[in-house]
Scaffold this motif. Structure first.
Motif, PDB file in Angstrom:
ATOM      1  N   ILE A 124       0.869  -1.195   0.000  1.00  0.00           N
ATOM      2  CA  ILE A 124       0.000   0.000   0.000  1.00  0.00           C
ATOM      3  C   ILE A 124       0.899   1.236   0.000  1.00  0.00           C
ATOM      4  O   ILE A 124       1.711   1.423   0.917  1.00  0.00           O
ATOM      5  N   LYS A 125       0.718   2.038  -1.029  1.00  0.00           N
ATOM      6  CA  LYS A 125       1.535   3.248  -1.124  1.00  0.00           C
ATOM      7  C   LYS A 125       0.818   4.357  -0.356  1.00  0.00           C
ATOM      8  O   LYS A 125      -0.003   5.084  -0.917  1.00  0.00           O
ATOM      9  N   GLY A 126       1.046   4.422   0.919  1.00  0.00           N
ATOM     10  CA  GLY A 126       0.356   5.452   1.689  1.00  0.00           C
ATOM     11  C   GLY A 126       1.302   6.087   2.673  1.00  0.00           C
ATOM     12  O   GLY A 126       2.488   5.809   2.681  1.00  0.00           O
ATOM     13  N   GLU A 127       0.750   6.951   3.532  1.00  0.00           N
ATOM     14  CA  GLU A 127       1.577   7.542   4.582  1.00  0.00           C
ATOM     15  C   GLU A 127       0.963   7.203   5.927  1.00  0.00           C
ATOM     16  O   GLU A 127      -0.235   6.883   6.007  1.00  0.00           O
ATOM     17  N   THR A 128       1.776   7.249   6.975  1.00  0.00           N
ATOM     18  CA  THR A 128       1.242   6.892   8.289  1.00  0.00           C
ATOM     19  C   THR A 128       0.251   7.967   8.738  1.00  0.00           C
ATOM     20  O   THR A 128       0.303   9.117   8.284  1.00  0.00           O
ATOM     21  N   LEU A 129      -0.635   7.577   9.655  1.00  0.00           N
ATOM     22  CA  LEU A 129      -1.614   8.530  10.195  1.00  0.00           C
ATOM     23  C   LEU A 129      -0.876   9.737  10.777  1.00  0.00           C
ATOM     24  O   LEU A 129      -1.283  10.889  10.588  1.00  0.00           O
ATOM     25  N   GLU A 130       0.244   9.448  11.457  1.00  0.00           N
ATOM     26  CA  GLU A 130       1.028  10.519  12.076  1.00  0.00           C
ATOM     27  C   GLU A 130       1.508  11.517  11.025  1.00  0.00           C
ATOM     28  O   GLU A 130       1.345  12.734  11.186  1.00  0.00           O
ATOM     29  N   SER A 131       2.033  10.987   9.919  1.00  0.00           N
ATOM     30  CA  SER A 131       2.543  11.885   8.888  1.00  0.00           C
ATOM     31  C   SER A 131       1.388  12.673   8.253  1.00  0.00           C
ATOM     32  O   SER A 131       1.514  13.865   7.968  1.00  0.00           O
ATOM     33  N   PHE A 132       0.241  12.014   8.067  1.00  0.00           N
ATOM     34  CA  PHE A 132      -0.919  12.696   7.497  1.00  0.00           C
ATOM     35  C   PHE A 132      -1.355  13.850   8.404  1.00  0.00           C
ATOM     36  O   PHE A 132      -1.593  14.969   7.931  1.00  0.00           O
ATOM     37  N   LEU A 133      -1.430  13.568   9.716  1.00  0.00           N
ATOM     38  CA  LEU A 133      -1.923  14.597  10.651  1.00  0.00           C
ATOM     39  C   LEU A 133      -0.915  15.736  10.806  1.00  0.00           C
ATOM     40  O   LEU A 133      -1.292  16.864  11.106  1.00  0.00           O
ATOM     41  N   ASN A 134       0.368  15.416  10.600  1.00  0.00           N
ATOM     42  CA  ASN A 134       1.389  16.471  10.745  1.00  0.00           C
ATOM     43  C   ASN A 134       1.450  17.407   9.550  1.00  0.00           C
ATOM     44  O   ASN A 134       2.041  18.474   9.631  1.00  0.00           O
ATOM     45  N   LYS A 135       0.858  16.961   8.438  1.00  0.00           N
ATOM     46  CA  LYS A 135       0.875  17.825   7.246  1.00  0.00           C
ATOM     47  C   LYS A 135      -0.298  18.792   7.299  1.00  0.00           C
ATOM     48  O   LYS A 135      -1.257  18.576   8.037  1.00  0.00           O
ATOM     49  N   LYS A 136      -0.235  19.811   6.447  1.00  0.00           N
ATOM     50  CA  LYS A 136      -1.338  20.777   6.410  1.00  0.00           C
ATOM     51  C   LYS A 136      -2.574  20.092   5.820  1.00  0.00           C
ATOM     52  O   LYS A 136      -2.532  19.538   4.725  1.00  0.00           O
ATOM     53  N   GLN A 137      -3.657  20.078   6.600  1.00  0.00           N
ATOM     54  CA  GLN A 137      -4.902  19.454   6.142  1.00  0.00           C
ATOM     55  C   GLN A 137      -6.029  20.470   6.281  1.00  0.00           C
ATOM     56  O   GLN A 137      -5.781  21.629   6.586  1.00  0.00           O
ATOM     57  N   ASN A 138      -7.270  20.023   6.085  1.00  0.00           N
ATOM     58  CA  ASN A 138      -8.407  20.884   6.432  1.00  0.00           C
ATOM     59  C   ASN A 138      -9.429  20.050   7.193  1.00  0.00           C
ATOM     60  O   ASN A 138      -9.304  18.822   7.301  1.00  0.00           O
ATOM     61  N   LYS A 139     -10.415  20.727   7.725  1.00  0.00           N
ATOM     62  CA  LYS A 139     -11.404  20.070   8.588  1.00  0.00           C
ATOM     63  C   LYS A 139     -12.062  18.881   7.885  1.00  0.00           C
ATOM     64  O   LYS A 139     -12.172  17.786   8.444  1.00  0.00           O
TER      65      LYS A 139
END
Ligand SMILES: C[S@@+](CC[C@H](N)C(=O)[O-])C[C@H]1O[C@@H](n2cnc3c(N)ncnc32)[C@H](O)[C@@H]1O
Length: 507
Positions: free
Chosen positions: A385-400
Motif C-alpha cells: 500500500i503506497k500510503g503515509e502513516t496517520l502521524e505523517s498525514f496529521l502532521n501535514k497541512k490538512q483541512n477540517k
C-alpha cells in the motif's frame, strides 16, 4: 596468553609500513623482485583465518556431497522403476548427462592471496577419492593485488606440473599395437579435473557469471584510512569499522549466486558484525555460523550465506523496514513480511490467517501467500500500500473536511473489526499502524491481533480523546463532544451497533 595472528599481523603491518614508506614503488617491484620474496612483503601470508575458511569450506563441500547422494539415490530408484522402455531410458540418460554437464559446480574465491585456501580445495577435490567431488569442475581465484595474481599463477602452474609428473610415473602403461607403439597416460583423475582460472578483479567487477560456492576471507581489520597505497594494507584493513569491503561484497553477492548457491564469508568480532548482519538482512540473505576461533582480543567467524526463498519471486528485493520482530521487503508492488525471530513460531501465520479472514474488506492490505523460508522463518506476501502513516498525514497541512473524513473511515473499519471479534490491539497509539491514502485508510500490523470479544473501539476512542488529537481539533476547528461519547461508548461495548452515534459526536 595466545595472541591472535591478527594482532601479530597488526604489529607486522606497522613495521612494514615504515619500511614501505622508504621505498614504495610497488609496481616496479613487481618486475624486479623474485616471486619467492612476495609472501609477507606484498602478498598476505596465510594465517589462522585462512585455515578457518578452508575448514568451513570442507564442511560445506561435504554438504554438497550429501545432497548429491540423496539426489542420486532418488534418481536410481526412479530408474529402477522405469527400466522397461530402454530407448526411452537411453534418451533420458543422454539428457541427464547433458544436464549434469551443465550443472557442474563452480567455485569462486575472491581475494585468493597466496592461494592457500584454493590450493587446499583444489587438492581435496582433485585428489580425494570422493565420487561426489566430481560435481566440481572449475575454480576461479581472484585478487585485486597484482603480486598475489603473479604468485597464484606461479603456484598453480607448479602444482599442475607436479601433478602431471606424478601421474606419468604412476599410471603410464605401454599399449603395444602391430602398427605403432604408444605411451598412453591413463588419467585416473580425469573425472576430478578442476579447471583453474586466475583473474584480476576488485570484488565482483570482473566476474560475469554465477557461482555455486563463493569464498571470501576479506580485509576485515578496522583502521583509520591510510594514505599509503600498499598491498598488505589492502589485505588487512577493511575500512574504519573493518567492514567496508565486506559490506560492498554483500551488496553485490546475490547477483553472482544461483538460487541454491552458498557463500562463505569470514569476519571478525572487530569488524562491527551487527552492521554485517543488518546488511545481509537488507539483501534478504540467510546466514548461519559455520565455525569460529577466539583469541585474546577477537573472535573470527565464518558464516554460511544463502539466498532467501524470496529470490524465487524476483532478484529485485529491497528492505522496506527493519524491525526487531520482523522485516518488510518490497518486491515490485508486493510487500513481504518476514519474521526475524527464531524463538517465536506461528506469529506470522496467525497474522496471515487473520488478514486472510478479512480479505474481502477494503481497509486491510490484501494478503497473497503464506510461506516458510529455508531458515524455517515464516513470511507472507501482501499487496503493497503506497500510503503515509496517520502521524505523517496529521502532521501535514490538512483541512477540517479531510481530517473528519479520515476519522470516520477509521471508525467504520474498527467497527467492522469489532463485529468480527478480531481484537487488533495497539489502537491507543495508532500513529504508525494506520496508513492513509486519502480518502481511504488502511489498518496494518496485525501481529498482536487475536480472535476476542474485546473491542478495539475503546482504545481508538481513548486516542481520539487524548491531548494529541485535542490539538488537531483546535487547529482545524473540529468540535468533539467528549462527555456524550462516554455514554455512547458504554452502549457500544454491549451491542456495537451505535457507530452512527459515535460519528455524530464529531462536527
Ligand atoms: C585477508 S587476505 C586473505 C588471503 C587468502 N584468501 C587467505 O585466506 O589466506 C585478503 C585478500 O583479499 C584481497 N583483496 C582485498 N580487497 C579486495 C578487493 N576489493 N577485491 C579482491 N580482492 C581483494 C587482498 O589482496 C588479499 O589477498
Amino acid at each position: 596468553m595466545k595472541k591472535s595472528k591478527c594482532f601479530l599481523k597488526k604489529l607486522f603491518f606497522n613495521s612494514f609500513l615504515f619500511n614501505n614508506l622508504v621505498s614504495n614503488d610497488s609496481n616496479n617491484n613487481l618486475k624486479n623482485d623474485s616471486i619467492d620474496n612476495y609472501l609477507n612483503k606484498y602478498v598476505y601470508e596465510p594465517a589462522e583465518d585462512s585455515q578457518l575458511l578452508f575448514d568451513a569450506t570442507k564442511i560445506i563441500l561435504n554438504d554438497f556431497s550429501y545432497n548429491l547422494k540423496i539426489n542420486n539415490s532418488n534418481n536410481n530408484n526412479n530408474n529402477n522403476n522405469n527400466n522397461n522402455n530402454t530407448n526411452k531410458n537411453k534418451n533420458k540418460n543422454n539428457n541427464d548427462n547433458n544436464k549434469n554437464r551443465k550443472s557442474m559446480k563452480k567455485i569462486l574465491e575472491i581475494g585468493g592471496g597466496s592461494g592457500f585456501v584454493s590450493e587446499k580445495i583444489y587438492e581435496l577435490l582433485s585428489e580425494t577419492k570422493n565420487e561426489s567431488y566430481n560435481l566440481f569442475n572449475e575454480m576461479t581465484i581472484t585478487d585485486i593485488n597484482p603480486f598475489a595474481l603473479k604468485y597464484l599463477k606461479n603456484k598453480f602452474k607448479s602444482i599442475k606440473k607436479n601433478k602431471t609428473i606424478k601421474k606419468n610415473v604412476t599410471n603410464t602403461i605401454n599399449i603395444t599395437n602391430k602398427k605403432k607403439i604408444t605411451n598412453k597416460t591413463i588419467n585416473n583423475n580425469d573425472k576430478n579435473k578442476i579447471k583453474i582460472k586466475i583473474k584480476k578483479s576488485n570484488l565482483f567487477k570482473n566476474i560475469h557469471k554465477k557461482y555455486d560456492l563463493i569464498l571470501f576471507n576479506p580485509p576485515y581489520l578496522p583502521s583509520d584510512p591510510l594514505d599509503i597505497d600498499d598491498w598488505l594494507n589492502k589485505a588487512l584493513v577493511g575500512g574504519k569499522k573493518g567492514n567496508e569491503v565486506i559490506l560492498n561484497f554483500i551488496e553485490k553477492l546475490p547477483c553472482f549466486m544461483k538460487q541454491n548457491s552458498i557463500s562463505l564469508l569470514l569476519f571478525s568480532s572487530l569488524s562491527s558484525p551487527d552492521e554485517i548482519f543488518k546488511k545481509m538482512d537488507e539483501k534478504a540473505l540467510l546466514y548461519n555460523k559455520i565455525n569460529e576461533i577466539s583469541f585474546d582480543f577477537e573472535t573470527i567467524y565464518v558464516y554460511k550465506i544463502t539466498k532467501s526463498k524470496l529470490y524465487n519471486y524476483s532478484n529485485k528485493i529491497r528492505l522496506f523496514s527493519h524491525g526487531k520482530k520482523g522485516n518488510i521487503y518490497k518486491i515490485k508492488n508486493v510487500a513481504v513480511k518476514k519474521s526475524r525471530r527464531d524463538d517465536v513460531i506461528g506469529n506470522i501465520k496467525m497474522e496471515y490467517d487473520i488478514l486472510n479472514n478479512l480479505k474481502n474488506e477494503n481497509y486491510i492490505p490484501k494478503v497473497i501467500k503464506f510461506g516458510k523460508d529455508y531458515d524455517q522463518k515464516e513470511y507472507f506476501l501482501y499487496k503493497f500500500i503506497k500510503g503515509e502513516t496517520l502521524e505523517s498525514f496529521l502532521n501535514k497541512k490538512q483541512n477540517k473536511k479531510r481530517i473528519l473524513k479520515i476519522i470516520i473511515s477509521i471508525l467504520i473499519s474498527i467497527n467492522n473489526l469489532d463485529k468480527k471479534n478480531i481484537w487488533k490491539k495497539e489502537f491507543n497509539h495508532p500513529y504508525k499502524n494506520i496508513l492513509i491514502k486519502y480518502p481511504r485508510s488502511y489498518l496494518i500490523d496485525f501481529e498482536r491481533a487475536s480472535f476476542s470479544k474485546k473491542t478495539n473501539m475503546n482504545q481508538f476512542l481513548s486516542f481520539l480523546k487524548g491531548n494529541y488529537m485535542s490539538k488537531i481539533y483546535e487547529k482545524y476547528n473540529i468540535s468533539f463532544n467528549k462527555k456524550e461519547i462516554e455514554i455512547i461508548e458504554k452502549e457500544y461495548i454491549k451491542n456495537r451497533n451505535n457507530l452512527n452515534e459515535i460519528i455524530k459526536c464529531f462536527k
